[in-house]
Design a protein around this motif. Structure first.
Motif, PDB file in Angstrom:
ATOM      1  N   ARG A 193       0.828  -1.214   0.000  1.00  0.00           N
ATOM      2  CA  ARG A 193       0.000   0.000   0.000  1.00  0.00           C
ATOM      3  C   ARG A 193       0.856   1.256   0.000  1.00  0.00           C
ATOM      4  NH1 ARG A 193      -3.419  -2.961   3.478  1.00  0.00           N
ATOM      5  NH2 ARG A 193      -2.472  -2.089   5.344  1.00  0.00           N
ATOM      6  N   LEU A 194       1.895   1.252   0.796  1.00  0.00           N
ATOM      7  CA  LEU A 194       2.737   2.442   0.916  1.00  0.00           C
ATOM      8  C   LEU A 194       3.579   2.685  -0.340  1.00  0.00           C
ATOM      9  CD1 LEU A 194       3.687   4.690   2.813  1.00  0.00           C
ATOM     10  CD2 LEU A 194       5.389   3.117   3.743  1.00  0.00           C
ATOM     11  N   GLU A 195       4.111   1.622  -0.887  1.00  0.00           N
ATOM     12  CA  GLU A 195       5.069   1.781  -1.989  1.00  0.00           C
ATOM     13  C   GLU A 195       4.432   1.747  -3.366  1.00  0.00           C
ATOM     14  OE1 GLU A 195       7.997  -1.278  -1.440  1.00  0.00           O
ATOM     15  OE2 GLU A 195       8.873  -0.263   0.302  1.00  0.00           O
ATOM     16  N   GLN A 196       3.323   1.046  -3.498  1.00  0.00           N
ATOM     17  CA  GLN A 196       2.818   0.794  -4.849  1.00  0.00           C
ATOM     18  C   GLN A 196       1.471   1.415  -5.164  1.00  0.00           C
ATOM     19  OE1 GLN A 196       4.062  -2.186  -6.933  1.00  0.00           O
ATOM     20  NE2 GLN A 196       4.967  -3.494  -5.391  1.00  0.00           N
ATOM     21  N   ILE A 197       0.811   1.964  -4.126  1.00  0.00           N
ATOM     22  CA  ILE A 197      -0.542   2.461  -4.378  1.00  0.00           C
ATOM     23  C   ILE A 197      -0.692   3.894  -3.884  1.00  0.00           C
ATOM     24  CG2 ILE A 197      -3.005   2.058  -3.961  1.00  0.00           C
ATOM     25  CD1 ILE A 197      -2.238  -0.904  -3.452  1.00  0.00           C
ATOM     26  N   GLY A 198      -1.222   4.746  -4.741  1.00  0.00           N
ATOM     27  CA  GLY A 198      -1.570   6.110  -4.342  1.00  0.00           C
ATOM     28  C   GLY A 198      -3.078   6.225  -4.286  1.00  0.00           C
ATOM     29  N   PHE A 199      -3.587   6.639  -3.134  1.00  0.00           N
ATOM     30  CA  PHE A 199      -5.039   6.732  -2.955  1.00  0.00           C
ATOM     31  C   PHE A 199      -5.507   8.186  -3.052  1.00  0.00           C
ATOM     32  CE2 PHE A 199      -3.917   2.904  -0.552  1.00  0.00           C
ATOM     33  CZ  PHE A 199      -4.922   2.014  -0.897  1.00  0.00           C
ATOM     34  N   ILE A 200      -6.592   8.392  -3.773  1.00  0.00           N
ATOM     35  CA  ILE A 200      -7.265   9.695  -3.774  1.00  0.00           C
ATOM     36  C   ILE A 200      -8.705   9.416  -3.368  1.00  0.00           C
ATOM     37  CG2 ILE A 200      -7.943  11.703  -5.155  1.00  0.00           C
ATOM     38  CD1 ILE A 200      -5.648  10.787  -7.150  1.00  0.00           C
ATOM     39  N   LEU A 201      -9.119   9.994  -2.233  1.00  0.00           N
ATOM     40  CA  LEU A 201     -10.433   9.641  -1.693  1.00  0.00           C
ATOM     41  C   LEU A 201     -11.439  10.763  -1.937  1.00  0.00           C
ATOM     42  CD1 LEU A 201      -9.047   8.104   1.607  1.00  0.00           C
ATOM     43  CD2 LEU A 201      -9.634   6.929  -0.507  1.00  0.00           C
ATOM     44  N   GLN A 202     -12.684  10.499  -1.517  1.00  0.00           N
ATOM     45  CA  GLN A 202     -13.764  11.472  -1.724  1.00  0.00           C
ATOM     46  C   GLN A 202     -13.462  12.822  -1.104  1.00  0.00           C
ATOM     47  OE1 GLN A 202     -17.783  10.433  -0.515  1.00  0.00           O
ATOM     48  NE2 GLN A 202     -17.478   8.468  -1.522  1.00  0.00           N
ATOM     49  N   THR A 203     -13.041  12.779   0.136  1.00  0.00           N
ATOM     50  CA  THR A 203     -12.570  13.997   0.766  1.00  0.00           C
ATOM     51  C   THR A 203     -11.056  13.837   0.817  1.00  0.00           C
ATOM     52  OG1 THR A 203     -12.891  12.943   2.891  1.00  0.00           O
ATOM     53  CG2 THR A 203     -14.621  14.424   2.155  1.00  0.00           C
ATOM     54  N   SER A 204     -10.365  14.949   0.869  1.00  0.00           N
ATOM     55  CA  SER A 204      -8.923  14.882   0.616  1.00  0.00           C
ATOM     56  C   SER A 204      -8.133  14.171   1.714  1.00  0.00           C
ATOM     57  CB  SER A 204      -8.393  16.285   0.393  1.00  0.00           C
ATOM     58  OG  SER A 204      -8.792  17.094   1.472  1.00  0.00           O
ATOM     59  N   ASN A 205      -8.721  14.041   2.922  1.00  0.00           N
ATOM     60  CA  ASN A 205      -8.035  13.368   4.025  1.00  0.00           C
ATOM     61  C   ASN A 205      -6.660  13.937   4.315  1.00  0.00           C
ATOM     62  OD1 ASN A 205     -10.178  11.537   3.202  1.00  0.00           O
ATOM     63  ND2 ASN A 205      -9.340  10.199   4.766  1.00  0.00           N
ATOM     64  N   LEU A 206      -6.558  15.265   4.302  1.00  0.00           N
ATOM     65  CA  LEU A 206      -5.271  15.889   4.626  1.00  0.00           C
ATOM     66  C   LEU A 206      -5.113  15.955   6.141  1.00  0.00           C
ATOM     67  CD1 LEU A 206      -5.278  18.821   2.051  1.00  0.00           C
ATOM     68  CD2 LEU A 206      -4.296  16.531   1.808  1.00  0.00           C
ATOM     69  N   ILE A 207      -3.866  16.065   6.577  1.00  0.00           N
ATOM     70  CA  ILE A 207      -3.585  16.160   8.013  1.00  0.00           C
ATOM     71  C   ILE A 207      -3.650  17.640   8.393  1.00  0.00           C
ATOM     72  CG2 ILE A 207      -1.864  15.673   9.796  1.00  0.00           C
ATOM     73  CD1 ILE A 207      -0.834  13.446   7.770  1.00  0.00           C
ATOM     74  N   PRO A 208      -4.550  18.017   9.323  1.00  0.00           N
ATOM     75  CA  PRO A 208      -4.841  19.438   9.563  1.00  0.00           C
ATOM     76  C   PRO A 208      -3.628  20.281   9.960  1.00  0.00           C
ATOM     77  CG  PRO A 208      -6.305  18.032  10.858  1.00  0.00           C
ATOM     78  CD  PRO A 208      -5.361  17.121  10.139  1.00  0.00           C
ATOM     79  N   TYR A 209      -2.674  19.693  10.684  1.00  0.00           N
ATOM     80  CA  TYR A 209      -1.568  20.506  11.203  1.00  0.00           C
ATOM     81  C   TYR A 209      -0.322  20.469  10.313  1.00  0.00           C
ATOM     82  CZ  TYR A 209      -0.476  15.874  12.988  1.00  0.00           C
ATOM     83  OH  TYR A 209      -0.249  14.532  13.078  1.00  0.00           O
ATOM     84  N   LEU A 210      -0.445  19.958   9.103  1.00  0.00           N
ATOM     85  CA  LEU A 210       0.708  19.965   8.189  1.00  0.00           C
ATOM     86  C   LEU A 210       0.447  20.902   7.016  1.00  0.00           C
ATOM     87  CD1 LEU A 210       1.720  16.187   7.835  1.00  0.00           C
ATOM     88  CD2 LEU A 210       2.752  17.934   9.301  1.00  0.00           C
TER      89      LEU A 210
END
Ligand code: ADP
Length: 232
Positions: free
Chosen positions: A83-100
């Protein structure tokens, strides 16, 4: 070149004494540089399908290959690595980390693989420039519009240079102008970087960016269209 292949995939959910077949003998393969869409009504099995493609869920039957490796035989730890190395996920909502910041949203996924080099930083900048966020590197998610957040999520999906891009209703929370822009950016990234991509969508207007269109109905998947792709 084939990157991901579903071979006779079925998924049966069990709840007490009852069972429900969410996927029934699904076959599909996606090559590098190919952008496939999966459409179909709610409840038809699309999320189940994408979860299996993303190595998040194991099928009840059948095989799923990523670069020739059958995921069915792998342990959880090996699946996380894929999952980490081979797959890039784009979800319905962006799922960003608020403090970054926008820039660090990308670097953090790189960091999970080890040290962040100057080259990685350059690559992150380049990806963010490509999605039109070159002047927003230091912004936080709350300072961005919905479209800008989703662009950040697109850039992030490419950051670890995965072989596969999976998008789950990436335009769900956007107006139609933004929605077209977002799918076009995904399409451009997929073509430029030769990724195998699958997008689940309700929005048939977005299909013009896809090479192949599959329809899911009651757990059955069929190819309904192969298209000429629109390049911009
Ligand atoms: P879609 O994404 O097309 O809406 P899903 O893959 O979410 O479809 O669901 C397909 C079917 O499987 C639905 O009928 C749903 O109720 C059922 N289902 C999904 N997840 C589970 C689960 N964890 N347990 C039981 N049934 C489930």
């Amino acid at each position: 070149m084939e990157v991901i292949r579903f071979e006779k995939i079925s998924k049966v959910y069990r709840e007490g004494d009852t069972t429900f077949t969410a996927l029934n003998n699904v076959n599909m393969s996606v090559n590098a540089g190919e952008f496939a869409a999966v459409i179909g009504p709610s409840g038809s099995g699309k999320s189940t399908f994408l979860s299996i493609a993303g190595a998040l869920l194991k099928p009840s039957n059948g095989n799923i290959y990523i670069n020739g490796v059958n995921l069915v035989n792998l342990k959880q730890k090996e699946l996380s690595k894929i999952r980490l190395e081979q797959i890039g996920f784009i979800l319905q909502t962006s799922n960003l980390i608020p403090y970054l910041t926008v820039f660090n949203q990308l670097l953090v996924v790189r960091k999970m693989l080890g040290r962040v080099s100057n080259e990685d930083k350059q690559f992150a900048k380049q990806l963010l420039e490509e999605v039109g966020l070159g002047d927003k590197l230091n912004k936080y998610p709350e300072e961005l519009s919905g479209g800008e957040r989703q662009r950040t999520a697109i850039a992030r999906a490419f950051m670890n240079d995965p072989n596969i891009i999976l998008a789950d209703e990436p335009t769900a929370s956007l107006d139609s102008q933004r929605a077209f822009e977002i799918v076009e950016l995904i399409s451009n990234g997929v073509k430029k970087r030769n990724k195998a991509a699958i997008m689940v969508t309700h929005d048939e207007r977005m299909l013009k960016y896809c090479d192949k269109v599959y329809r899911m109905s009651d757990g059955h998947l069929e190819l309904v269209e192969e298209r000429e792709v629109v390049f911009s």
